[in-house]
Design a protein around this motif. Structure first.
Motif, mmCIF file in Angstrom:
data_model
loop_
_atom_site.group_PDB
_atom_site.id
_atom_site.type_symbol
_atom_site.label_atom_id
_atom_site.label_comp_id
_atom_site.label_asym_id
_atom_site.label_seq_id
_atom_site.Cartn_x
_atom_site.Cartn_y
_atom_site.Cartn_z
ATOM 1 N N PRO A 113 1.063 -1.078 -0.171
ATOM 2 C CA PRO A 113 -0.138 0.017 0.159
ATOM 3 C C PRO A 113 0.943 1.106 0.220
ATOM 4 N N PRO A 114 0.390 2.409 -0.589
ATOM 5 C CA PRO A 114 1.265 3.495 -0.670
ATOM 6 C C PRO A 114 1.505 4.059 0.856
ATOM 7 N N ALA A 115 2.748 4.577 0.775
ATOM 8 C CA ALA A 115 3.242 5.244 2.068
ATOM 9 C C ALA A 115 2.072 6.242 2.851
ATOM 10 N N GLN A 116 2.034 6.334 4.039
ATOM 11 C CA GLN A 116 1.240 7.198 4.586
ATOM 12 C C GLN A 116 0.677 8.605 3.698
ATOM 13 N N ILE A 117 -0.486 8.578 3.334
ATOM 14 C CA ILE A 117 -1.257 9.716 2.714
ATOM 15 C C ILE A 117 -1.175 10.905 3.638
ATOM 16 N N PRO A 118 -0.786 11.963 3.285
ATOM 17 C CA PRO A 118 -0.763 13.265 4.054
ATOM 18 C C PRO A 118 -2.235 13.455 4.674
ATOM 19 N N ASP A 119 -2.690 13.754 5.940
ATOM 20 C CA ASP A 119 -3.736 14.000 6.531
ATOM 21 C C ASP A 119 -4.707 15.183 5.728
ATOM 22 N N THR A 120 -3.870 15.768 4.882
ATOM 23 C CA THR A 120 -4.556 17.075 3.947
ATOM 24 C C THR A 120 -5.716 16.534 3.244
ATOM 25 N N TYR A 121 -5.537 15.200 2.766
ATOM 26 C CA TYR A 121 -6.465 14.462 1.961
ATOM 27 C C TYR A 121 -7.727 13.737 2.854
ATOM 28 N N ASP A 122 -9.041 14.084 2.249
ATOM 29 C CA ASP A 122 -9.999 13.274 2.629
ATOM 30 C C ASP A 122 -10.232 11.834 2.084
ATOM 31 N N PHE A 123 -9.866 11.935 0.434
ATOM 32 C CA PHE A 123 -10.142 10.996 -0.090
ATOM 33 C C PHE A 123 -9.208 11.079 -1.520
ATOM 34 N N VAL A 124 -8.786 9.843 -1.685
ATOM 35 C CA VAL A 124 -7.708 9.588 -2.841
ATOM 36 C C VAL A 124 -8.479 8.940 -3.953
ATOM 37 N N PHE A 125 -8.735 9.239 -5.206
ATOM 38 C CA PHE A 125 -9.194 8.685 -6.267
ATOM 39 C C PHE A 125 -8.359 7.796 -7.176
ATOM 40 N N PHE A 126 -8.342 6.708 -7.674
ATOM 41 C CA PHE A 126 -7.604 6.220 -8.727
ATOM 42 C C PHE A 126 -8.619 6.122 -9.992
ATOM 43 N N ASP A 127 -8.686 6.724 -10.817
ATOM 44 C CA ASP A 127 -9.280 6.445 -12.020
ATOM 45 C C ASP A 127 -8.604 5.292 -13.064
ATOM 46 N N CYS A 128 -9.209 4.168 -13.088
ATOM 47 C CA CYS A 128 -8.306 3.246 -13.993
ATOM 48 C C CYS A 128 -9.121 2.848 -15.107
ATOM 49 N N SER A 129 -8.526 2.012 -15.882
ATOM 50 C CA SER A 129 -9.012 1.597 -17.307
ATOM 51 C C SER A 129 -9.864 0.469 -16.792
ATOM 52 N N PRO A 130 -10.754 0.177 -17.691
ATOM 53 C CA PRO A 130 -11.600 -0.907 -17.270
ATOM 54 C C PRO A 130 -11.160 -2.422 -17.429
ATOM 55 N N SER A 131 -9.857 -2.517 -17.891
ATOM 56 C CA SER A 131 -9.119 -3.939 -18.362
ATOM 57 C C SER A 131 -8.838 -4.413 -16.496
ATOM 58 N N LEU A 132 -9.042 -5.519 -16.647
ATOM 59 C CA LEU A 132 -8.448 -6.368 -15.467
ATOM 60 C C LEU A 132 -7.361 -6.985 -15.547
ATOM 61 N N GLU A 133 -6.907 -7.039 -16.683
ATOM 62 C CA GLU A 133 -5.492 -7.423 -17.162
ATOM 63 C C GLU A 133 -4.336 -6.591 -16.840
ATOM 64 N N SER A 134 -4.621 -5.576 -16.353
ATOM 65 C CA SER A 134 -3.414 -4.392 -15.932
ATOM 66 C C SER A 134 -3.149 -4.867 -14.565
ATOM 67 N N LEU A 135 -1.927 -5.111 -14.257
ATOM 68 C CA LEU A 135 -1.093 -5.049 -13.076
ATOM 69 C C LEU A 135 -1.144 -4.048 -12.138
ATOM 70 N N PHE A 136 -1.324 -2.569 -12.675
ATOM 71 C CA PHE A 136 -1.564 -1.678 -12.184
ATOM 72 C C PHE A 136 -3.034 -1.587 -11.513
ATOM 73 N N ASN A 137 -3.991 -1.930 -12.215
ATOM 74 C CA ASN A 137 -5.182 -2.335 -11.489
ATOM 75 C C ASN A 137 -5.382 -3.051 -10.378
ATOM 76 N N ILE A 138 -4.927 -4.064 -10.742
ATOM 77 C CA ILE A 138 -4.816 -5.193 -9.490
ATOM 78 C C ILE A 138 -4.277 -4.315 -8.344
ATOM 79 N N ASN A 139 -3.034 -3.712 -8.518
ATOM 80 C CA ASN A 139 -2.576 -3.097 -7.242
ATOM 81 C C ASN A 139 -3.205 -2.136 -6.732
ATOM 82 N N VAL A 140 -3.925 -1.374 -7.427
ATOM 83 C CA VAL A 140 -4.974 -0.340 -6.952
ATOM 84 C C VAL A 140 -5.948 -1.165 -6.128
ATOM 85 N N LEU A 141 -6.491 -2.132 -6.593
ATOM 86 C CA LEU A 141 -7.656 -3.000 -5.824
ATOM 87 C C LEU A 141 -6.991 -3.442 -4.287
ATOM 88 N N VAL A 142 -5.825 -3.719 -4.364
ATOM 89 C CA VAL A 142 -5.149 -4.340 -3.067
ATOM 90 C C VAL A 142 -5.074 -3.160 -2.300
#
Length: 183
Positions: A38-67
C-alpha cells in the motif's frame, strides 16, 4: 478477471502472507507478479484519494490499486458488454478481499453516458435499482460532449464546463457516495 486467474489452494505447509514463506498474495490474481505494498502514509490533508483506472482487469496497475483501496466504484454504460462485465468486477473484488485486502468493497455501480432520450436508457434508469439492489446508485451521468473535451484540455470537468449537465450529475454522485460511506 485475468484469463489466467487461478484460485489459491490451501497448502498446509504454507506460512501466512508476509511471513517470508516465498508465496505472495498476488500470485493468485496475477501469477508471477506481486502487488505493490500500500502507498506510504497519505498526508492528512486529503479526505479521499481516487484512482481512475481503465476497465481492463489484465493490468497489473489495476490489480495493485484494488489491493490498496477501501471502496470501488463501478461505472457502466447502457450496453451489453458493460452490463455483463460488472459481474466480473464484483468477482475480482471478492477475490482481492479473500487474498490481499479484507477491507475492499464495492461502494456501488453507476451508469455513465446515459442518453435520456433513448427508450433503452430510460428503461435501464427505471429498472437499475431492482437489477442491482444495494449496489445501484440512483444518480446517473448524462452523455455530454464536454466529458470528452475536458481531458483533452487537461482540466477537470468541473473547471472546464461548470454548468454542463454532467458536472451537476457528478456532483450529485459525490453526494450519494458520501452518504453511503457515512451510512
Amino acid at each position: 478477471m485475468p484469463h489466467h486467474y487461478r484460485k489459491p489452494r490451501p497448502d498446509p505447509g504454507r506460512q501466512s502472507a508476509g511471513s517470508g514463506a516465498g508465496h505472495h498474495a498476488g500470485d493468485a490474481l496475477w501469477p508471477g507478479h506481486h502487488p505493490a505494498p500500500p502507498p506510504a502514509q497519505i498526508p492528512d490533508t486529503y479526505d479521499f484519494v481516487f484512482f481512475d483506472c481503465s476497465p481492463s482487469l489484465e493490468s497489473l496497475f489495476n490489480i495493485n490499486v484494488l489491493v490498496a483501496v477501501q471502496y470501488v466504484l463501478i461505472p457502466i454504460k447502457v450496453d451489453k458488454n458493460s452490463i455483463e462485465g460488472y459481474d466480473v468486477m464484483l468477482e475480482t473484488i471478492q477475490s482481492v478481499r479473500e487474498i490481499a485486502n479484507p477491507d475492499i468493497r464495492a461502494l456501488g455501480i453507476f451508469m455513465t453516458a446515459v442518453e435520456t432520450g433513448s427508450i433503452l436508457d430510460r428503461e435501464m434508469i427505471a429498472n437499475f435499482p431492482a437489477i442491482l439492489p444495494g449496489l445501484a446508485f440512483q444518480t446517473y451521468i448524462r452523455k455530454n460532449i464536454d466529458v470528452k473535451k475536458a481531458p483533452l484540455a487537461l482540466q477537470p470537468l468541473c473547471f472546464f464546463s461548470p454548468r454542463c449537465t454532467a458536472t451537476g450529475d457528478y456532483a450529485a454522485l459525490c453526494d450519494e457516495m458520501l452518504a453511503r460511506m457515512e451510512g
